[in-house]
Design an enzyme around this catalytic site. Structure first.
Site, mmCIF file in Angstrom:
data_model
loop_
_atom_site.group_PDB
_atom_site.id
_atom_site.type_symbol
_atom_site.label_atom_id
_atom_site.label_comp_id
_atom_site.label_asym_id
_atom_site.label_seq_id
_atom_site.Cartn_x
_atom_site.Cartn_y
_atom_site.Cartn_z
ATOM 1 N N GLU A 182 -2.031 8.183 -4.045
ATOM 2 C CA GLU A 182 -2.299 7.812 -5.435
ATOM 3 C C GLU A 182 -3.765 8.110 -5.795
ATOM 4 O O GLU A 182 -4.629 8.107 -4.909
ATOM 5 C CB GLU A 182 -1.978 6.313 -5.654
ATOM 6 C CG GLU A 182 -2.839 5.368 -4.849
ATOM 7 C CD GLU A 182 -2.387 3.905 -5.001
ATOM 8 O OE1 GLU A 182 -1.215 3.600 -4.726
ATOM 9 O OE2 GLU A 182 -3.231 3.085 -5.391
ATOM 10 N N ARG A 239 0.840 -1.191 0.000
ATOM 11 C CA ARG A 239 0.000 0.000 0.000
ATOM 12 C C ARG A 239 0.875 1.241 0.000
ATOM 13 O O ARG A 239 1.937 1.255 0.636
ATOM 14 C CB ARG A 239 -0.875 0.045 1.262
ATOM 15 C CG ARG A 239 -2.175 -0.724 1.139
ATOM 16 C CD ARG A 239 -3.156 -0.037 0.176
ATOM 17 N NE ARG A 239 -4.373 -0.800 0.003
ATOM 18 C CZ ARG A 239 -4.577 -1.773 -0.896
ATOM 19 N NH1 ARG A 239 -3.612 -2.126 -1.733
ATOM 20 N NH2 ARG A 239 -5.740 -2.383 -0.982
ATOM 21 N N HIS A 266 -0.640 0.752 -9.798
ATOM 22 C CA HIS A 266 -1.393 -0.149 -8.905
ATOM 23 C C HIS A 266 -2.065 -1.275 -9.713
ATOM 24 O O HIS A 266 -3.293 -1.432 -9.689
ATOM 25 C CB HIS A 266 -2.434 0.642 -8.100
ATOM 26 C CG HIS A 266 -2.855 -0.048 -6.841
ATOM 27 N ND1 HIS A 266 -3.204 0.624 -5.684
ATOM 28 C CD2 HIS A 266 -2.991 -1.363 -6.544
ATOM 29 C CE1 HIS A 266 -3.536 -0.253 -4.746
ATOM 30 N NE2 HIS A 266 -3.421 -1.463 -5.244
HETATM 31 C C1 8YV Z 1 -6.822 -3.855 -5.998
HETATM 32 C C2 8YV Z 1 -5.164 -4.357 -4.151
HETATM 33 O O1 8YV Z 1 -6.844 -3.876 -7.376
HETATM 34 O O2 8YV Z 1 -6.361 -6.250 -3.457
HETATM 35 C C3 8YV Z 1 -5.729 -5.256 -3.129
HETATM 36 O O3 8YV Z 1 -5.531 -4.977 -1.925
HETATM 37 O O4 8YV Z 1 -4.379 -3.519 -3.857
HETATM 38 C C4 8YV Z 1 -5.530 -4.493 -5.586
HETATM 39 O O5 8YV Z 1 -5.545 -5.843 -5.921
HETATM 40 C C5 8YV Z 1 -6.990 -2.471 -5.493
HETATM 41 O O6 8YV Z 1 -7.217 -2.475 -4.121
HETATM 42 C C6 8YV Z 1 -8.132 -1.748 -6.149
HETATM 43 O O7 8YV Z 1 -8.340 -0.532 -5.495
#
Ligand code: 8YV
Length: 336
Positions: A277, A248, A295
C-alpha cells in the site's frame, strides 16, 4: 519548516509527516522541531539526511528505521511511532544502537475495533457494492434476492490475532450480535481474558478457518505472519464466509484472495490494509465483493490525536531523562 529560532541547547527532533498543529506546538516547547507539514513523502535518503544531528523523530508507521539509517544518524536516541504497529522499525538494530523505539498502544483499540466490525458488516451485507450500484443509476426496483448477503448476528466469528483490538472485536460480536467467538493467537489468553472477550474459544487456525462465518485478521506483519492467509488457508473457508483484514498488508496474499473472491469461493472480504500500500493490487480493484478502505481503521479525530499525544509524550519523557510511557525495547532505558 523550523518552528522556533534554533537553540543549540535544546534537543532537535524531526516530525516525519503532517500531524496536529497543537501537538507540534507542544513539541516545540521542548525541542527544536523540523516538521514535514507539507506532508510530501521524503525519500529514504532525504529522511536520513534530515535525521542527521537529531536526537528524536516522530514517525507515523510508514517511515523505515533500519541499520543504514541508524549508522548514518549516531545522535538519534528515540523513534516514537504514532501507531501501534511497528514493522517499520528494525527493533533489534535499534536496541543494538541504543535507540529507544516507542509505539502507541491502547489509545486506538476501541476505534480500530469499531472499524473492524464495520468493515466486516459492510462486507457481509454488501454495503459498498450496493451503494455503487445505486449511484450508477442501476436501481430500478426491488427484487427478493437483491444484494442478499450473509448474516452477522448469531453467526460464528473467528478472530486471528487476539491482542487488544482482536479482543475488542470479539466483545462486540458476542455482546452486541450474539456471535459465537473462536480465536487463534500465538499464545492462548487467560481464562479471565477469554471470558471478557465473549467466552472466546481458542482453536487451531485450521479449525477457525473451517468453522467461522466471519474471519477477522488483526495480525502484525513479520516474516512469520507474511501470507498467513494464502491460497491453502482460503481453500479451507466456507463458501459463505467473509474475510476482513485490519492488521497489516502482506499478512494476506492479495492475489490469492482476489482469485477466490472472483470465483465466489468465499462470499466477500473487507480490507483496510494491502500488500505494498498505498498501491492496491489491480485484481482486487475489479472484484465487486470486496470492501476496500485506505488504512483508516484508527481514523477518528480524537483517536488520531491521542496517538499523536502519546508519541509526543514518549519523545518528551525520553529526551528529558524520564520514563517514556510505551517503550518497545525498554532494555535501552538506563543504558545511555
Ligand atoms: C496507523 C495503524 O494509522 O496503529 C497502527 O498500527 O495501522 C494505524 O493506526 C498507521 O500505522 C499509520 O501509518
Amino acid at each position: 519548516m523550523t518552528i522556533t529560532a534554533p537553540d543549540s541547547s535544546r534537543p532537535r527532533i524531526v516530525i516525519a509527516r503532517a500531524i496536529f498543529p497543537e501537538v507540534i506546538e507542544q513539541l516545540a516547547q521542548h525541542f527544536e522541531v523540523e516538521s514535514n507539514q507539507a506532508d510530501t513523502a521524503w525519500p529514504q535518503d532525504e529522511f536520513i539526511r534530515r535525521l542527521q544531528g537529531k536526537q528524536g523523530v516522530l514517525t507515523t508507521g510508514g517511515e523505515r528505521i533500519n541499520v543504514a539509517l541508524l549508522a548514518a544518524c549516531p545522535d538519534l536516541k528515540i523513534c516514537a511511532n504514532m501507531s501501534v504497529g511497528y514493522n517499520n522499525f528494525d527493533v533489534p538494530a535499534m536496541t543494538a544502537a541504543g535507540v529507544l523505539a516507542t509505539n502507541a498502544p491502547g489509545v486506538l483499540t476501541e476505534t480500530t475495533a469499531d472499524f473492524g466490525f464495520a468493515l466486516m458488516m459492510a462486507a457481509a451485507r454488501r454495503v459498498t457494492e450496493s451503494e455503487h450500484y445505486l449511484r450508477a443509476g442501476q436501481w430500478h426496483g426491488w427484487r427478493y434476492d437483491q444484494f442478499a448477503g450473509v448474516d452477522v448476528h448469531g453467526s460464528t466469528l473467528g478472530v486471528i490475532g487476539m491482542g487488544r483490538i482482536g479482543q475488542g472485536i470479539a466483545r462486540r460480536g458476542a455482546l452486541g450480535f450474539g456471535m459465537n467467538v473462536l480465536y487463534h493467537n500465538r499464545n492462548r489468553l487467560s481464562a479471565t481474558d477469554e471470558a471478557a472477550a465473549g467466552n472466546a474459544r481458542y482453536v487451531t487456525k485450521q479449525e477457525l478457518l473451517q468453522t467461522a462465518d466471519h474471519v477477522v485478521l488483526v495480525l502484525p506483519y513479520s516474516a512469520q505472519t507474511r501470507h498467513a492467509i494464502g491460497a491453502p488457508e482460503l481453500a479451507l473457508m466456507k463458501p459463505t464466509a467473509t474475510l476482513t483484514n485490519i492488521g497489516r498488508g502482506g499478512t494476506v496474499d492479495d492475489v490469492a484472495l482476489a482469485a477466490v473472491l472472483r470465483a465466489g469461493r468465499i462470499a466477500a472480504a473487507g480490507l483496510d490494509v494491502f500488500e505494498g500500500e498505498p498501491k492496491v493490487h489491480p485484481d482486487l480493484l475489479v472484484c465487486t465483493n470486496v470492501v476496500l478502505t485506505p488504512h483508516i481503521a484508527s481514523a477518528s479525530l480524537p483517536t488520531r490525536r491521542a496517538m499523536a499525544d502519546l508519541a509526543a509524550r514518549n519523545l518528551i519523557a525520553h529526551l528529558s531523562g524520564s520514563q517514556p510511557p510505551t517503550p518497545i525495547n525498554p532494555e535501552v532505558l538506563g543504558t545511555g
